[in-house]
Motif scaffolding. Structure first.
Motif, PDB file in Angstrom:
ATOM      1  N   LYS A   1     -63.452  19.964 -53.045  1.00  0.00           N
ATOM      2  CA  LYS A   1     -62.172  20.406 -53.604  1.00  0.00           C
ATOM      3  C   LYS A   1     -62.098  21.935 -53.531  1.00  0.00           C
ATOM      4  CE  LYS A   1     -60.820  16.518 -56.355  1.00  0.00           C
ATOM      5  NZ  LYS A   1     -60.092  16.111 -57.551  1.00  0.00           N
ATOM      6  N   ARG A   2     -61.290  22.432 -52.612  1.00  0.00           N
ATOM      7  CA  ARG A   2     -61.287  23.875 -52.333  1.00  0.00           C
ATOM      8  C   ARG A   2     -60.516  24.689 -53.365  1.00  0.00           C
ATOM      9  NH1 ARG A   2     -59.631  23.842 -46.033  1.00  0.00           N
ATOM     10  NH2 ARG A   2     -58.057  22.410 -46.853  1.00  0.00           N
ATOM     11  N   PHE A   3     -59.704  23.996 -54.208  1.00  0.00           N
ATOM     12  CA  PHE A   3     -58.841  24.746 -55.123  1.00  0.00           C
ATOM     13  C   PHE A   3     -59.149  24.448 -56.594  1.00  0.00           C
ATOM     14  CE2 PHE A   3     -56.618  24.476 -51.087  1.00  0.00           C
ATOM     15  CZ  PHE A   3     -56.330  25.819 -50.857  1.00  0.00           C
ATOM     16  N   GLU A   4     -60.363  23.951 -56.852  1.00  0.00           N
ATOM     17  CA  GLU A   4     -60.778  23.686 -58.232  1.00  0.00           C
ATOM     18  C   GLU A   4     -60.663  24.974 -59.043  1.00  0.00           C
ATOM     19  OE1 GLU A   4     -61.322  20.470 -60.019  1.00  0.00           O
ATOM     20  OE2 GLU A   4     -62.711  20.194 -58.325  1.00  0.00           O
ATOM     21  N   GLY A   5     -59.997  24.904 -60.184  1.00  0.00           N
ATOM     22  CA  GLY A   5     -59.872  26.076 -61.059  1.00  0.00           C
ATOM     23  C   GLY A   5     -58.806  27.064 -60.624  1.00  0.00           C
ATOM     24  N   LYS A   6     -58.115  26.748 -59.535  1.00  0.00           N
ATOM     25  CA  LYS A   6     -57.109  27.682 -59.023  1.00  0.00           C
ATOM     26  C   LYS A   6     -55.691  27.197 -59.352  1.00  0.00           C
ATOM     27  CE  LYS A   6     -60.020  29.564 -55.402  1.00  0.00           C
ATOM     28  NZ  LYS A   6     -60.441  30.770 -56.135  1.00  0.00           N
ATOM     29  N   VAL A   7     -54.759  28.149 -59.321  1.00  0.00           N
ATOM     30  CA  VAL A   7     -53.363  27.854 -59.658  1.00  0.00           C
ATOM     31  C   VAL A   7     -52.479  28.221 -58.464  1.00  0.00           C
ATOM     32  CG1 VAL A   7     -51.443  28.421 -61.203  1.00  0.00           C
ATOM     33  CG2 VAL A   7     -53.788  28.288 -62.104  1.00  0.00           C
ATOM     34  N   ALA A   8     -51.623  27.273 -58.073  1.00  0.00           N
ATOM     35  CA  ALA A   8     -50.729  27.499 -56.926  1.00  0.00           C
ATOM     36  C   ALA A   8     -49.278  27.409 -57.373  1.00  0.00           C
ATOM     37  CB  ALA A   8     -51.006  26.463 -55.839  1.00  0.00           C
ATOM     38  N   PHE A   9     -48.462  28.272 -56.819  1.00  0.00           N
ATOM     39  CA  PHE A   9     -47.005  28.266 -57.045  1.00  0.00           C
ATOM     40  C   PHE A   9     -46.375  27.938 -55.702  1.00  0.00           C
ATOM     41  CE2 PHE A   9     -42.887  30.451 -57.098  1.00  0.00           C
ATOM     42  CZ  PHE A   9     -42.384  30.157 -58.362  1.00  0.00           C
ATOM     43  N   VAL A  10     -45.709  26.779 -55.636  1.00  0.00           N
ATOM     44  CA  VAL A  10     -45.151  26.304 -54.362  1.00  0.00           C
ATOM     45  C   VAL A  10     -43.642  26.183 -54.502  1.00  0.00           C
ATOM     46  CG1 VAL A  10     -45.245  24.534 -52.571  1.00  0.00           C
ATOM     47  CG2 VAL A  10     -47.281  24.974 -53.976  1.00  0.00           C
ATOM     48  N   THR A  11     -42.903  26.941 -53.696  1.00  0.00           N
ATOM     49  CA  THR A  11     -41.443  26.830 -53.743  1.00  0.00           C
ATOM     50  C   THR A  11     -40.979  25.726 -52.792  1.00  0.00           C
ATOM     51  OG1 THR A  11     -40.949  28.341 -51.920  1.00  0.00           O
ATOM     52  CG2 THR A  11     -41.279  29.327 -54.107  1.00  0.00           C
ATOM     53  N   GLY A  12     -39.796  25.201 -53.062  1.00  0.00           N
ATOM     54  CA  GLY A  12     -39.270  24.122 -52.220  1.00  0.00           C
ATOM     55  C   GLY A  12     -40.143  22.886 -52.294  1.00  0.00           C
ATOM     56  N   ALA A  13     -40.820  22.724 -53.432  1.00  0.00           N
ATOM     57  CA  ALA A  13     -41.859  21.694 -53.546  1.00  0.00           C
ATOM     58  C   ALA A  13     -41.325  20.350 -54.022  1.00  0.00           C
ATOM     59  CB  ALA A  13     -42.967  22.181 -54.475  1.00  0.00           C
ATOM     60  N   ALA A  14     -40.010  20.239 -54.188  1.00  0.00           N
ATOM     61  CA  ALA A  14     -39.450  18.965 -54.641  1.00  0.00           C
ATOM     62  C   ALA A  14     -39.302  17.963 -53.504  1.00  0.00           C
ATOM     63  CB  ALA A  14     -38.092  19.209 -55.306  1.00  0.00           C
ATOM     64  N   HIS A  15     -39.265  18.451 -52.269  1.00  0.00           N
ATOM     65  CA  HIS A  15     -39.016  17.578 -51.115  1.00  0.00           C
ATOM     66  C   HIS A  15     -39.842  18.055 -49.913  1.00  0.00           C
ATOM     67  CE1 HIS A  15     -35.490  15.698 -53.030  1.00  0.00           C
ATOM     68  NE2 HIS A  15     -35.190  16.911 -53.453  1.00  0.00           N
ATOM     69  N   GLY A  16     -39.986  17.169 -48.944  1.00  0.00           N
ATOM     70  CA  GLY A  16     -40.445  17.541 -47.612  1.00  0.00           C
ATOM     71  C   GLY A  16     -41.789  18.250 -47.555  1.00  0.00           C
ATOM     72  N   ILE A  17     -41.823  19.318 -46.774  1.00  0.00           N
ATOM     73  CA  ILE A  17     -43.061  20.066 -46.531  1.00  0.00           C
ATOM     74  C   ILE A  17     -43.611  20.655 -47.829  1.00  0.00           C
ATOM     75  CG2 ILE A  17     -43.967  22.145 -45.415  1.00  0.00           C
ATOM     76  CD1 ILE A  17     -41.961  21.526 -43.071  1.00  0.00           C
ATOM     77  N   GLY A  18     -42.726  21.165 -48.680  1.00  0.00           N
ATOM     78  CA  GLY A  18     -43.173  21.750 -49.943  1.00  0.00           C
ATOM     79  C   GLY A  18     -43.802  20.707 -50.847  1.00  0.00           C
ATOM     80  N   ARG A  19     -43.193  19.541 -50.892  1.00  0.00           N
ATOM     81  CA  ARG A  19     -43.744  18.447 -51.707  1.00  0.00           C
ATOM     82  C   ARG A  19     -45.132  18.062 -51.203  1.00  0.00           C
ATOM     83  NH1 ARG A  19     -44.673  13.325 -51.723  1.00  0.00           N
ATOM     84  NH2 ARG A  19     -44.335  12.067 -53.582  1.00  0.00           N
ATOM     85  N   ALA A  20     -45.261  17.889 -49.883  1.00  0.00           N
ATOM     86  CA  ALA A  20     -46.559  17.515 -49.300  1.00  0.00           C
ATOM     87  C   ALA A  20     -47.611  18.592 -49.583  1.00  0.00           C
ATOM     88  CB  ALA A  20     -46.410  17.310 -47.789  1.00  0.00           C
ATOM     89  N   THR A  21     -47.185  19.842 -49.575  1.00  0.00           N
ATOM     90  CA  THR A  21     -48.118  20.942 -49.857  1.00  0.00           C
ATOM     91  C   THR A  21     -48.582  20.895 -51.315  1.00  0.00           C
ATOM     92  OG1 THR A  21     -47.091  22.314 -48.156  1.00  0.00           O
ATOM     93  CG2 THR A  21     -48.332  23.460 -49.882  1.00  0.00           C
ATOM     94  N   ALA A  22     -47.643  20.667 -52.227  1.00  0.00           N
ATOM     95  CA  ALA A  22     -48.007  20.572 -53.645  1.00  0.00           C
ATOM     96  C   ALA A  22     -49.000  19.427 -53.860  1.00  0.00           C
ATOM     97  CB  ALA A  22     -46.756  20.362 -54.496  1.00  0.00           C
ATOM     98  N   VAL A  23     -48.729  18.296 -53.233  1.00  0.00           N
ATOM     99  CA  VAL A  23     -49.607  17.119 -53.380  1.00  0.00           C
ATOM    100  C   VAL A  23     -50.991  17.431 -52.798  1.00  0.00           C
ATOM    101  CG1 VAL A  23     -49.951  14.743 -52.577  1.00  0.00           C
ATOM    102  CG2 VAL A  23     -47.701  15.459 -53.437  1.00  0.00           C
ATOM    103  N   ARG A  24     -51.027  18.079 -51.636  1.00  0.00           N
ATOM    104  CA  ARG A  24     -52.304  18.399 -50.985  1.00  0.00           C
ATOM    105  C   ARG A  24     -53.136  19.375 -51.837  1.00  0.00           C
ATOM    106  NH1 ARG A  24     -54.997  17.921 -45.783  1.00  0.00           N
ATOM    107  NH2 ARG A  24     -56.904  19.071 -46.149  1.00  0.00           N
ATOM    108  N   LEU A  25     -52.493  20.436 -52.319  1.00  0.00           N
ATOM    109  CA  LEU A  25     -53.237  21.421 -53.113  1.00  0.00           C
ATOM    110  C   LEU A  25     -53.738  20.791 -54.410  1.00  0.00           C
ATOM    111  CD1 LEU A  25     -51.027  24.619 -52.577  1.00  0.00           C
ATOM    112  CD2 LEU A  25     -53.133  23.988 -51.393  1.00  0.00           C
ATOM    113  N   ALA A  26     -52.910  19.931 -55.000  1.00  0.00           N
ATOM    114  CA  ALA A  26     -53.333  19.240 -56.229  1.00  0.00           C
ATOM    115  C   ALA A  26     -54.506  18.309 -55.942  1.00  0.00           C
ATOM    116  CB  ALA A  26     -52.160  18.454 -56.809  1.00  0.00           C
ATOM    117  N   ALA A  27     -54.460  17.613 -54.812  1.00  0.00           N
ATOM    118  CA  ALA A  27     -55.556  16.698 -54.457  1.00  0.00           C
ATOM    119  C   ALA A  27     -56.861  17.465 -54.262  1.00  0.00           C
ATOM    120  CB  ALA A  27     -55.205  15.932 -53.183  1.00  0.00           C
ATOM    121  N   GLU A  28     -56.720  18.745 -53.892  1.00  0.00           N
ATOM    122  CA  GLU A  28     -57.913  19.580 -53.713  1.00  0.00           C
ATOM    123  C   GLU A  28     -58.232  20.388 -54.967  1.00  0.00           C
ATOM    124  OE1 GLU A  28     -59.074  21.306 -50.148  1.00  0.00           O
ATOM    125  OE2 GLU A  28     -57.441  20.439 -48.963  1.00  0.00           O
ATOM    126  N   GLY A  29     -57.632  20.007 -56.106  1.00  0.00           N
ATOM    127  CA  GLY A  29     -58.064  20.543 -57.391  1.00  0.00           C
ATOM    128  C   GLY A  29     -57.185  21.581 -58.027  1.00  0.00           C
TER     129      GLY A  29
END
Ligand SMILES: NC(=O)c1ccc[n+]([C@@H]2O[C@H](COP(=O)([O-])OP(=O)(O)OC[C@H]3O[C@@H](n4cnc5c(N)ncnc54)[C@H](O)[C@@H]3O)[C@@H](O)[C@H]2O)c1
Length: 248
Positions: free
Chosen positions: A2-30
Motif C-alpha cells: 500500500k503506497r499511500f498508507e498514512g497519506k491524504v489525497a485531494f482529487v478533483t472531478g472525483a465523482a465520475h470517470g477518471i477522477g472516480r477511478a483515481t480516488a478508488v485506486r488511491l484509497a485501495a492503496e491506503g
C-alpha cells in the motif's frame, strides 16, 4: 504493497470517470481521500464506496473561493495533504454551445488551465511540509493534433506549467507531473459506437479505461516516482507511435 498508507489525497472531478477511478485506486492503496467535485451527491456516493476515511467536498475549479474552501476543509479533516490530483474538466465544445471568438478560448483556458492553477495554489502550502506530489490530467490532444483547438491548447499549456513548477519547487521536494490520456471510456463519450470505432486507431486495439489512467496517476503520485518531476506521461494505447500499425 500500500503506497499511500498514512497519506491524504485531494482529487478533483472525483465523482465520475477518471477522477472516480483515481480516488478508488488511491484509497485501495491506503490513502484517505477527499472526493472533490461540483456534483456533491455523486461525490458522496464515491466516498461511501471507498472503504477508507474519506470526505466529499463541493469544489468548483472555476472558483478560487470554492477551491480554497475545499482544500481547507480537507486539511482541517485530515490534518495534512500529500497528493493533489487535478482531474476535473472536459472539452466545453462537447457539452455546451460555446460562443465562437474570444469567448471559446478564454472560457476553456479558464476552466482547464487556470482551474489547475487554482488547485495547485490552494494545495501547495500544504504539500511543502509533506514533500507531496501533484498530478494533473492533461490530454493526448495537448501532445498531438487530435481534438478541438481551444481544449488542446489549454491542455498543452499545462505541460509548460508543470515543467516550470517542477523547477521552482524541486528544492522543496514537491513534484509536479501530468498524465495525458487518449480516448478513455467515460460518460464523455455518450455513444458507445464511437468508442467501438475508435479502437482501430490504437495499436493496442482498445480504448482506455479509467483504471488505466488511475494506475499511471498512482505511480506518479507515489514514492515509486520519487525522481520524476516535470514530465507529461502519455497513457494512450500506442496512439502516438504513428500510423504504421494502420498499414498492413
Ligand atoms: N475521457 C477521455 O477520453 C479523456 C481523454 C483525455 C483527457 N481527459 C480528461 O480527463 C479528465 C476527466 O474526464 P472524464 O472523461 O473522466 O470526464 P467525466 O465527465 O466522467 O468526469 C469529470 C468530472 O469532473 C467534474 N467537474 C466538471 N466540472 C467541474 C468543475 N468546474 N469543478 C469541479 N469538478 C468538475 C464532473 O462533475 C465529473 O465528476 C478531464 O480533465 C478530461 O479533459 C479525458
Amino acid at each position: 504493497m500500500k503506497r499511500f498508507e498514512g497519506k491524504v489525497a485531494f482529487v478533483t472531478g472525483a465523482a465520475h470517470g477518471i477522477g472516480r477511478a483515481t480516488a478508488v485506486r488511491l484509497a485501495a492503496e491506503g490513502a484517505s481521500v477527499a472526493v472533490a467535485d461540483v456534483d456533491l451527491a455523486a461525490a458522496e456516493q464515491v466516498v461511501a464506496e471507498l472503504g477508507v476515511p474519506g470526505i466529499a467536498v463541493e469544489c468548483d475549479i472555476t472558483s478560487r473561493a470554492s477551491v480554497d474552501a475545499a482544500v481547507a476543509a480537507t486539511v482541517e479533516r485530515f490534518g495534512r495533504l500529500d497528493v493533489l490530483v487535478q482531474v476535473a474538466g472536459h472539452n466545453l465544445a462537447n457539452r455546451e454551445a460555446v460562443e465562437p471568438g474570444d469567448a471559446q478560448w478564454t472560457k476553456q483556458y479558464d476552466f482547464t488551465f487556470t482551474g489547475a492553477v487554482r488547485c495547485i495554489e490552494a494545495a501547495l502550502p500544504h504539500l511543502v511540509p509533506t514533500e507531496g506530489a501533484v498530478v494533473l490530467i492533461g490530454s493526448i490532444s495537448g501532445v498531438v493534433a487530435l481534438g478541438t483547438n481551444p481544449y488542446a491548447a489549454a491542455k498543452a499549456a499545462l505541460s509548460s506549467l508543470v515543467r516550470n513548477l517542477a523547477a521552482d519547487h524541486g528544492p522543496s521536494g514537491v513534484r509536479f507531473n501530468i498524465v495525458a490520456p487518449a480516448t478513455v471510456a467515460t460518460r464523455a463519450f455518450k455513444d458507445p459506437q464511437v468508442l467501438e470505432e475508435l479502437k482501430a486507431i490504437y495499436p493496442l486495439r482498445r480504448v482506455g479505461q479509467p483504471d488505466d489512467v488511475a494506475a499511471a496517476v498512482a505511480f506518479l503520485a507515489s514514492a515509486d516516482a520519487a525522481w520524476i518531476t516535470g514530465i507529461t506521461l502519455p497513457v494512450e494505447g500506442g496512439l502516438t507511435t504513428g500510423p504504421g500499425h494502420l498499414i498492413s
